[in-house]
Design a protein around this motif. Structure first.
Motif, PDB file in Angstrom:
ATOM      1  N   MET A  13       0.800  -1.238   0.000  1.00  0.00           N
ATOM      2  CA  MET A  13       0.000   0.000   0.000  1.00  0.00           C
ATOM      3  C   MET A  13       0.831   1.286   0.000  1.00  0.00           C
ATOM      4  O   MET A  13       0.303   2.345   0.304  1.00  0.00           O
ATOM      5  CB  MET A  13      -1.021   0.010   1.146  1.00  0.00           C
ATOM      6  N   GLY A  17      -5.058   3.328  -3.553  1.00  0.00           N
ATOM      7  CA  GLY A  17      -6.131   4.062  -4.226  1.00  0.00           C
ATOM      8  C   GLY A  17      -6.277   3.448  -5.613  1.00  0.00           C
ATOM      9  O   GLY A  17      -5.280   3.256  -6.327  1.00  0.00           O
ATOM     10  N   ALA A  18      -7.520   3.120  -5.980  1.00  0.00           N
ATOM     11  CA  ALA A  18      -7.757   2.307  -7.171  1.00  0.00           C
ATOM     12  C   ALA A  18      -7.196   2.916  -8.464  1.00  0.00           C
ATOM     13  O   ALA A  18      -6.642   2.205  -9.306  1.00  0.00           O
ATOM     14  CB  ALA A  18      -9.256   2.046  -7.312  1.00  0.00           C
ATOM     15  N   GLY A  19      -7.323   4.216  -8.629  1.00  0.00           N
ATOM     16  CA  GLY A  19      -6.825   4.858  -9.851  1.00  0.00           C
ATOM     17  C   GLY A  19      -5.308   4.844  -9.911  1.00  0.00           C
ATOM     18  O   GLY A  19      -4.711   4.499 -10.944  1.00  0.00           O
ATOM     19  N   ILE A  21      -3.300   2.809  -8.379  1.00  0.00           N
ATOM     20  CA  ILE A  21      -2.855   1.418  -8.543  1.00  0.00           C
ATOM     21  C   ILE A  21      -2.881   1.045 -10.032  1.00  0.00           C
ATOM     22  O   ILE A  21      -1.936   0.476 -10.570  1.00  0.00           O
ATOM     23  CB  ILE A  21      -3.760   0.447  -7.727  1.00  0.00           C
ATOM     24  N   ARG A  59      -3.494  -7.002  -5.306  1.00  0.00           N
ATOM     25  CA  ARG A  59      -4.655  -6.634  -4.475  1.00  0.00           C
ATOM     26  C   ARG A  59      -5.906  -7.074  -5.232  1.00  0.00           C
ATOM     27  O   ARG A  59      -6.080  -6.727  -6.404  1.00  0.00           O
ATOM     28  CB  ARG A  59      -4.684  -5.117  -4.203  1.00  0.00           C
ATOM     29  N   CYS A 125     -11.993   7.748   3.501  1.00  0.00           N
ATOM     30  CA  CYS A 125     -10.780   7.243   2.869  1.00  0.00           C
ATOM     31  C   CYS A 125     -10.090   8.354   2.081  1.00  0.00           C
ATOM     32  O   CYS A 125     -10.279   9.539   2.373  1.00  0.00           O
ATOM     33  CB  CYS A 125     -11.043   6.016   2.002  1.00  0.00           C
ATOM     34  N   ASN A 126      -9.320   7.974   1.089  1.00  0.00           N
ATOM     35  CA  ASN A 126      -8.606   8.972   0.299  1.00  0.00           C
ATOM     36  C   ASN A 126      -8.777   8.604  -1.160  1.00  0.00           C
ATOM     37  O   ASN A 126      -8.111   7.711  -1.670  1.00  0.00           O
ATOM     38  CB  ASN A 126      -7.115   8.980   0.696  1.00  0.00           C
ATOM     39  N   GLN A 156      -5.915   6.453   6.112  1.00  0.00           N
ATOM     40  CA  GLN A 156      -5.833   7.236   4.874  1.00  0.00           C
ATOM     41  C   GLN A 156      -6.453   8.627   5.014  1.00  0.00           C
ATOM     42  O   GLN A 156      -6.195   9.515   4.201  1.00  0.00           O
ATOM     43  CB  GLN A 156      -6.530   6.498   3.718  1.00  0.00           C
ATOM     44  N   ASP A 194     -13.645   1.356  -5.476  1.00  0.00           N
ATOM     45  CA  ASP A 194     -12.666   0.392  -5.986  1.00  0.00           C
ATOM     46  C   ASP A 194     -13.277  -0.464  -7.076  1.00  0.00           C
ATOM     47  O   ASP A 194     -12.569  -0.968  -7.945  1.00  0.00           O
ATOM     48  CB  ASP A 194     -12.159  -0.495  -4.841  1.00  0.00           C
ATOM     49  N   ASN A 204     -16.080  -0.032  -1.815  1.00  0.00           N
ATOM     50  CA  ASN A 204     -15.126   1.016  -1.434  1.00  0.00           C
ATOM     51  C   ASN A 204     -14.598   0.697  -0.036  1.00  0.00           C
ATOM     52  O   ASN A 204     -14.991  -0.307   0.578  1.00  0.00           O
ATOM     53  CB  ASN A 204     -15.813   2.386  -1.484  1.00  0.00           C
ATOM     54  N   LYS A 230     -13.547   1.366 -13.381  1.00  0.00           N
ATOM     55  CA  LYS A 230     -13.798   0.734 -12.083  1.00  0.00           C
ATOM     56  C   LYS A 230     -15.080  -0.109 -12.101  1.00  0.00           C
ATOM     57  O   LYS A 230     -15.436  -0.726 -11.105  1.00  0.00           O
ATOM     58  CB  LYS A 230     -13.859   1.790 -10.988  1.00  0.00           C
TER      59      LYS A 230
HETATM   60  C1  RUB Z   1      -8.695   3.206  -1.262  1.00  0.00           C
HETATM   61  C2  RUB Z   1     -10.159   3.457  -1.409  1.00  0.00           C
HETATM   62  C3  RUB Z   1     -10.559   4.593  -2.309  1.00  0.00           C
HETATM   63  C4  RUB Z   1     -10.788   4.032  -3.725  1.00  0.00           C
HETATM   64  C5  RUB Z   1     -10.972   5.138  -4.740  1.00  0.00           C
HETATM   65  O1  RUB Z   1      -8.413   2.056  -0.520  1.00  0.00           O
HETATM   66  O2  RUB Z   1     -11.003   2.745  -0.909  1.00  0.00           O
HETATM   67  O3  RUB Z   1     -11.741   5.183  -1.864  1.00  0.00           O
HETATM   68  O4  RUB Z   1      -9.683   3.246  -4.116  1.00  0.00           O
HETATM   69  O5  RUB Z   1      -9.800   5.897  -4.810  1.00  0.00           O
HETATM   70  P1  RUB Z   1      -6.882   1.671  -0.232  1.00  0.00           P
HETATM   71  P2  RUB Z   1      -9.378   6.687  -6.139  1.00  0.00           P
HETATM   72  O6  RUB Z   1      -6.282   2.816   0.518  1.00  0.00           O
HETATM   73  O7  RUB Z   1      -6.955   0.411   0.564  1.00  0.00           O
HETATM   74  O8  RUB Z   1      -6.212   1.449  -1.572  1.00  0.00           O
HETATM   75  O9  RUB Z   1     -10.502   7.609  -6.455  1.00  0.00           O
HETATM   76  O10 RUB Z   1      -8.120   7.398  -5.731  1.00  0.00           O
HETATM   77  O11 RUB Z   1      -9.146   5.680  -7.213  1.00  0.00           O
END
Ligand code: RUB
Length: 309
Positions: A13, A17-19, A21, A59, A125-126, A156, A194, A204, A230
């Motif tokens: 980690m 964050g899904a984007g 990643i 992940r 979250c973030n 986060q 996510d 999420n 997503k």
């Molecule tokens: C991150 C999380 C974020 C989504 C969307 O989880 O749940 O809300 O991934 O993020 P983790 P983004 O911290 O476990 O990765 O909009 O940045 O893709």
């Protein structure tokens, strides 16, 4: 960063964050392709597939990861030279990253339209997509205030409040369990995703479902900001999205847990918010009600059931 380092950083980690990643995985694939020495296109493809599998295995929940990797790997469908295959991967990877960054900007523009002057928002979250909307509304001169949760166990929320603070947005930092206490002060919940299932359910960060439930009870709208990559195509077949369960030591230090033999620590990283608790999903193609998730998967992403079987 070499492939194995990127895979390790996603798993632990440092990249999250899904984007982010998805973009990191695509960059790693491109880098791997650039330096891959293969005698023929088939070997090149096989080696690329191993790299793709390593990345997608890091992940399990963020569907942006397999979607992004697949979109690059599709470039390898048929080639008669290694150089042509390599070029195709590099081009597709660059296109994905550009599309992803552009999507974040479009989502911010579209999402900000749903934020009014004087609104109090809550985020969990973030999420760069959700925060993009909030920051854009602030940039447009709307007077807003934000409640941001702590996000146990990985915290986060700290990244989120730093970003909001740097932008000069009035922010309240609260523990996750204080959401219901404050929900009547909130006009709008804004979170990321996510994964989004065909039925509009949103996966999420753990705790999102509880927040959406409290918001629903208080008649507060919940908006999800999510790029179209997503949306989870395999949910058309009824496949469930795997929820990652992480190391118990994130929740309780090992030395404490060792002394409590009857206690089992559970640490799911994500949960599922049913579509009926989601008012709007803001994508780069526009804002849709969750009931239209199938349309995004079929008409925009172009997936057909036959292809998925
Ligand atoms: C991150 C999380 C974020 C989504 C969307 O989880 O749940 O809300 O991934 O993020 P983790 P983004 O911290 O476990 O990765 O909009 O940045 O893709």
């Amino acid at each position: 960063m070499v492939l194995s380092e990127t895979a390790a950083s996603i798993k632990n980690m440092e990249i999250r964050g899904a984007g982010r990643i998805a973009r990191a995985a695509v960059d790693a694939l491109a880098d791997y392709a650039r330096n891959l020495d293969a005698s023929d296109p088939d070997t090149f493809k096989q080696e690329m597939q191993k790299a793709a599998d390593l990345l997608t295995g890091t992940r399990p929940t963020a569907v942006s990861l397999p979607n992004a990797v697949r979109s690059v790997m599709r470039a390898l469908d048929s080639f008669d030279s290694v150089e042509a295959a390599r070029d195709a991967v590099l081009l597709r990877a660059a296109e994905f990253v550009e599309h992803s960054e552009h999507a974040i900007e479009r989502i911010a523009e579209i999402g900000a339209r749903h934020i009014s002057d004087g609104d109090v928002l809550l985020t969990h979250c973030n999420s760069e997509a959700a925060l993009g909307c909030i920051l854009e509304a602030h940039r447009q001169g709307k007077e807003i205030e934000v409640y941001a949760t702590e996000v146990r166990p990985r915290g986060q929320g700290l990244i989120t409040i730093r970003t909001l603070n740097d932008a000069g947005i009035r922010t309240n930092y609260i523990v996750d369990s204080a959401v219901r206490y404050f929900i009547n002060d909130v006009d709008l919940v804004f979170v990321g995703a996510d994964a989004i299932a065909v039925n509009g359910a949103v996966v999420n960060k753990i705790g999102t479902a509880q927040i959406a439930h409290a918001a629903n009870e208080a008649r507060t709208n919940v908006i999800v900001a999510a790029e179209t990559y997503k949306f989870a195509p395999r949910t058309i077949l009824g496949e469930l999205i795997e929820i990652e369960e992480r190391d118990p030591a994130e929740v309780l230090p090992r030395e404490v847990a060792e002394k409590l033999p009857f206690v089992r620590v559970r640490n799911p990283a994500f949960d599922v918010t049913p579509a009926e608790y989601v008012d709007l999903i803001v994508t780069e193609q526009g804002a849709i009600p969750p009931g239209l998730a199938f349309t995004v998967i079929r008409d925009y992403l172009g997936w057909r059931i036959e292809e998925l079987r």
